[in-house]
Design a protein around this motif. Structure first.
Motif, PDB file in Angstrom:
ATOM      1  N   ASP A 128       0.829  -1.211   0.000  1.00 12.69           N
ATOM      2  CA  ASP A 128       0.000   0.000   0.000  1.00 12.69           C
ATOM      3  C   ASP A 128       0.863   1.260   0.000  1.00 12.69           C
ATOM      4  N   PHE A 129       1.961   1.238   0.733  1.00 14.80           N
ATOM      5  CA  PHE A 129       2.856   2.386   0.836  1.00 14.80           C
ATOM      6  C   PHE A 129       3.480   2.728  -0.520  1.00 14.80           C
ATOM      7  N   GLY A 130       3.862   1.722  -1.278  1.00 11.80           N
ATOM      8  CA  GLY A 130       4.545   1.973  -2.538  1.00 11.80           C
ATOM      9  C   GLY A 130       3.657   2.127  -3.745  1.00 11.80           C
ATOM     10  N   ARG A 131       2.346   1.986  -3.547  1.00 13.38           N
ATOM     11  CA  ARG A 131       1.432   1.952  -4.695  1.00 13.38           C
ATOM     12  C   ARG A 131       1.479   3.226  -5.530  1.00 13.38           C
ATOM     13  N   ASP A 132       1.561   4.384  -4.910  1.00 13.50           N
ATOM     14  CA  ASP A 132       1.496   5.650  -5.645  1.00 13.50           C
ATOM     15  C   ASP A 132       2.848   6.348  -5.771  1.00 13.50           C
ATOM     16  N   LEU A 133       3.935   5.688  -5.385  1.00 14.23           N
ATOM     17  CA  LEU A 133       5.240   6.351  -5.404  1.00 14.23           C
ATOM     18  C   LEU A 133       5.949   6.257  -6.744  1.00 14.23           C
ATOM     19  N   GLU A 134       5.520   5.325  -7.587  1.00  7.77           N
ATOM     20  CA  GLU A 134       6.154   5.110  -8.898  1.00  7.77           C
ATOM     21  C   GLU A 134       7.655   4.853  -8.747  1.00  7.77           C
ATOM     22  N   ILE A 135       7.994   4.025  -7.772  1.00 12.68           N
ATOM     23  CA  ILE A 135       9.372   3.608  -7.528  1.00 12.68           C
ATOM     24  C   ILE A 135       9.425   2.092  -7.688  1.00 12.68           C
ATOM     25  N   PRO A 136      10.424   1.568  -8.392  1.00 12.91           N
ATOM     26  CA  PRO A 136      10.519   0.113  -8.544  1.00 12.91           C
ATOM     27  C   PRO A 136      10.445  -0.585  -7.190  1.00 12.91           C
ATOM     28  N   GLU A 137       9.673  -1.658  -7.130  1.00 14.47           N
ATOM     29  CA  GLU A 137       9.414  -2.312  -5.853  1.00 14.47           C
ATOM     30  C   GLU A 137      10.677  -2.868  -5.218  1.00 14.47           C
ATOM     31  N   ASP A 138      11.634  -3.338  -6.032  1.00 12.86           N
ATOM     32  CA  ASP A 138      12.853  -3.893  -5.447  1.00 12.86           C
ATOM     33  C   ASP A 138      13.671  -2.800  -4.759  1.00 12.86           C
ATOM     34  N   GLN A 139      13.710  -1.590  -5.361  1.00 11.09           N
ATOM     35  CA  GLN A 139      14.418  -0.483  -4.726  1.00 11.09           C
ATOM     36  C   GLN A 139      13.710  -0.045  -3.436  1.00 11.09           C
ATOM     37  N   LEU A 140      12.396  -0.002  -3.501  1.00 13.57           N
ATOM     38  CA  LEU A 140      11.626   0.390  -2.326  1.00 13.57           C
ATOM     39  C   LEU A 140      11.845  -0.612  -1.187  1.00 13.57           C
ATOM     40  N   ALA A 141      11.854  -1.894  -1.524  1.00 17.74           N
ATOM     41  CA  ALA A 141      12.056  -2.928  -0.511  1.00 17.74           C
ATOM     42  C   ALA A 141      13.424  -2.792   0.141  1.00 17.74           C
ATOM     43  N   LEU A 142      14.464  -2.536  -0.662  1.00 17.91           N
ATOM     44  CA  LEU A 142      15.809  -2.378  -0.117  1.00 17.91           C
ATOM     45  C   LEU A 142      15.907  -1.154   0.797  1.00 17.91           C
ATOM     46  N   ALA A 143      15.291  -0.058   0.391  1.00 14.59           N
ATOM     47  CA  ALA A 143      15.351   1.160   1.205  1.00 14.59           C
ATOM     48  C   ALA A 143      14.610   0.976   2.527  1.00 14.59           C
ATOM     49  N   VAL A 144      13.427   0.391   2.477  1.00 17.29           N
ATOM     50  CA  VAL A 144      12.642   0.181   3.701  1.00 17.29           C
ATOM     51  C   VAL A 144      13.333  -0.830   4.609  1.00 17.29           C
ATOM     52  N   ALA A 145      13.876  -1.909   4.021  1.00 19.03           N
ATOM     53  CA  ALA A 145      14.567  -2.921   4.820  1.00 19.03           C
ATOM     54  C   ALA A 145      15.799  -2.335   5.502  1.00 19.03           C
ATOM     55  N   THR A 146      16.537  -1.477   4.800  1.00 15.88           N
ATOM     56  CA  THR A 146      17.730  -0.859   5.379  1.00 15.88           C
ATOM     57  C   THR A 146      17.351   0.022   6.561  1.00 15.88           C
ATOM     58  N   ARG A 147      16.316   0.804   6.392  1.00 14.77           N
ATOM     59  CA  ARG A 147      15.883   1.691   7.490  1.00 14.77           C
ATOM     60  C   ARG A 147      15.407   0.884   8.690  1.00 14.77           C
ATOM     61  N   PRO A 188      19.174   4.294  -7.186  1.00 14.52           N
ATOM     62  CA  PRO A 188      18.905   5.565  -7.880  1.00 14.52           C
ATOM     63  C   PRO A 188      17.773   6.367  -7.248  1.00 14.52           C
ATOM     64  N   GLN A 189      16.778   5.660  -6.680  1.00 12.36           N
ATOM     65  CA  GLN A 189      15.599   6.351  -6.133  1.00 12.36           C
ATOM     66  C   GLN A 189      15.656   6.479  -4.615  1.00 12.36           C
ATOM     67  N   ALA A 190      16.828   6.313  -4.026  1.00 12.06           N
ATOM     68  CA  ALA A 190      16.923   6.317  -2.566  1.00 12.06           C
ATOM     69  C   ALA A 190      16.452   7.642  -1.968  1.00 12.06           C
ATOM     70  N   ASP A 191      16.811   8.760  -2.595  1.00 11.63           N
ATOM     71  CA  ASP A 191      16.415  10.063  -2.059  1.00 11.63           C
ATOM     72  C   ASP A 191      14.896  10.233  -2.042  1.00 11.63           C
ATOM     73  N   ARG A 192      14.244   9.757  -3.087  1.00 11.16           N
ATOM     74  CA  ARG A 192      12.779   9.874  -3.145  1.00 11.16           C
ATOM     75  C   ARG A 192      12.117   9.023  -2.067  1.00 11.16           C
ATOM     76  N   VAL A 193      12.661   7.828  -1.849  1.00  5.49           N
ATOM     77  CA  VAL A 193      12.104   6.978  -0.791  1.00  5.49           C
ATOM     78  C   VAL A 193      12.290   7.644   0.569  1.00  5.49           C
ATOM     79  N   ALA A 194      13.486   8.186   0.818  1.00  3.74           N
ATOM     80  CA  ALA A 194      13.761   8.840   2.097  1.00  3.74           C
ATOM     81  C   ALA A 194      12.827  10.026   2.332  1.00  3.74           C
ATOM     82  N   GLU A 195      12.589  10.808   1.310  1.00  2.00           N
ATOM     83  CA  GLU A 195      11.693  11.955   1.447  1.00  2.00           C
ATOM     84  C   GLU A 195      10.267  11.499   1.725  1.00  2.00           C
ATOM     85  N   SER A 196       9.845  10.434   1.079  1.00  2.00           N
ATOM     86  CA  SER A 196       8.499   9.902   1.318  1.00  2.00           C
ATOM     87  C   SER A 196       8.353   9.431   2.760  1.00  2.00           C
TER      88      SER A 196
END
Length: 456
Positions: A220-239, A337-345
């Motif tokens: 649900d969190f990544g549905r509207d972010l238009e960020i590849p799911e694998d990148q989103l998963a790595l960023a969230v897992a790291t945090r 590549p999309q780490a900054d966008r994930v962090a801002e979100s």
């Protein structure tokens, strides 16, 4: 014939004695007659159900303790409404993300890995894992509400019923506390549909050394972010891993955060005027008004000055934690590549909060917002650039080393001390050093004011 001449008040006192005695049955017809005489117009069958439940509660012990089982049942019911299963494919993808995130973190921080692997959990599992902490945080507020209900009952009861009210005090505490626990359960259940990971709320809810992601909420969190799911998963897992590692490393930090929250919660007092007003027009057949009053925070008065101070200390503490997590996560995910966008979100989401988190603020009077997270992150960035990860992470070894609110405002002095220490120099004394020196000097003085040199 004497029984026929009794007043409604006397009949009600007999019913109350019967209730508190824990035995016998209550006649709905008798309740109906009392209701008509008093003008309350309460459905006697409904009233019998309520009184029977209270009777069972009192017969079961009535020691005044709050039963948190109701909160757990409510939360699990809501958490389990939308399915419990986690697909094998999604679980495998998140497991792989955790493994890679752990390797990346080990490159940028000296804080060690967790003793057990992170995993995917359901909403119901999150409720079960975090409920003990929620109970610890909310119990002071629940006790305050239960005490206020008991005091209100005592103040409104006529003199001839004070002995009965005294006997019912523990029961009323249980009833008031259970009512609060039920509302808390609903908030936690709804929160389980919003949180993405174990550390998403900012406080140490998960058991020590545990890290987790809730796959359904992650989607649900990544549905509207238009960020590849694998990148989103790595960023969230790291945090999530950074957050869990920090609390695992700094053994004192969990207790420090919890004590800050409970210090605030113990200062919560119920607005007795609002409670009296609500009680004067409360219709037991329409419990929605009481539920809305609890959810909206209408029964909690404005925060006292002491509470405002406690809240500021808590906000600074949460910001210091979140700022460190932010910097470490950013350094670990430079390959994305999309780490900054994930962090801002994530920052935006933490600053605003969801409906359930706002409901928690209304219920407990506490908003868990790291309002100064950007300033704290800037402080940690300055420290990292100046002395590196090892000296930075060493600040979490002991409570007195951790940066404070003044350091968030201006980290220049802290950075200078760390740089001097890294060069092997004695850092310039600050106000705390001066105070400590004075304390040591005072301890060398005896009761007469003579120092060791004077006595020699």
């Amino acid at each position: 014939m004497e029984d026929d001449d009794r007043s409604p008040e006397e009949e009600f006192q007999d019913l109350l004695r019967q209730l508190l005695g824990g035995g016998g049955s209550i006649d709905p017809e008798q309740l109906s007659q009392l209701s008509q005489l008093s003008g309350m117009n309460i459905d006697p069958a409904m009233m019998q159900t309520i009184m029977s439940q209270m009777q069972q509660a009192f017969a079961g012990g009535g020691d005044g303790a709050i039963s948190w089982d109701m909160a757990e049942r409510q939360a699990l019911h809501i958490a389990g409404q939308h399915g419990l299963a986690i697909g094998d494919g999604q679980r495998s993808e998140l497991d792989q993300a955790f493994v890679l995130a752990g390797l990346w973190l080990s490159e940028v921080t000296t804080i060690s890995e967790l003793p057990s692997p992170a995993r995917s959990i359901t909403r119901a599992e999150w409720v079960t894992a975090t409920l003990p902490v929620w109970q610890e945080l909310a119990e002071p507020v629940a006790t305050s509400i239960a005490d206020a209900l008991t005091e209100s009952l005592r103040a409104r009861a006529p003199e001839e019923m004070q002995d009965l009210v005294q006997g019912a005090g523990r029961l009323m505490r249980s009833v008031g506390g259970s009512l609060f626990a039920s509302q808390l359960g609903q908030v936690i259940g709804n929160l389980s549909k919003e949180v993405v990971s174990g550390g998403d709320v900012g406080i140490p809810l998960m058991p020590d050394g545990r890290a987790a992601i809730l796959p359904q909420n992650f989607s649900d969190f990544g549905r509207d972010l238009e960020i590849p799911e694998d990148q989103l998963a790595l960023a969230v897992a790291t945090r999530e891993l950074a957050h869990a590692r920090l609390f695992r490393h700094a053994k004192w930090l969990r207790l420090h955060v919890i004590s800050q929250v409970t210090e605030f919660a113990r200062g919560v007092r119920v607005d007795t005027d609002a409670l009296e007003d609500l009680a004067s027009r409360f219709d037991p057949s329409e419990p929605e008004e009481l539920r809305r009053a609890l959810e909206s925070g209408a029964l909690l008065p404005a925060r006292s000055e002491a509470q405002e101070d406690a809240l500021r200390r808590l906000e600074n503490l949460l910001a210091t934690i979140e700022g460190w997590v932010d910097v470490v996560t950013a350094d670990a995910t430079t390959r994305l590549p999309q780490a900054d966008r994930v962090a801002e979100s994530v920052r935006r989401r933490r600053a605003v909060g969801g409906p359930a988190e706002r409901a928690l603020g209304s219920l407990v009077g506490l908003e868990l917002r790291p309002r100064r997270m950007r300033e704290a992150a800037a402080m940690w960035r300055a420290i990292t650039d100046a002395v590196g990860p090892e000296a930075r992470d060493a600040l979490w070894d002991y409570p007195d080393l951790m940066p404070g609110a003044d350091d968030i405002d201006d980290p220049t002095s802290l950075v200078a001390r760390l740089q001097a220490r890294a060069r092997g120099e004695e850092p310039a004394p600050d106000a705390m050093d001066d105070a400590l020196a004075q304390l040591l000097a005072d301890s060398e003085t005896d009761g007469s004011g003579d120092t060791d040199e004077d006595r020699g």
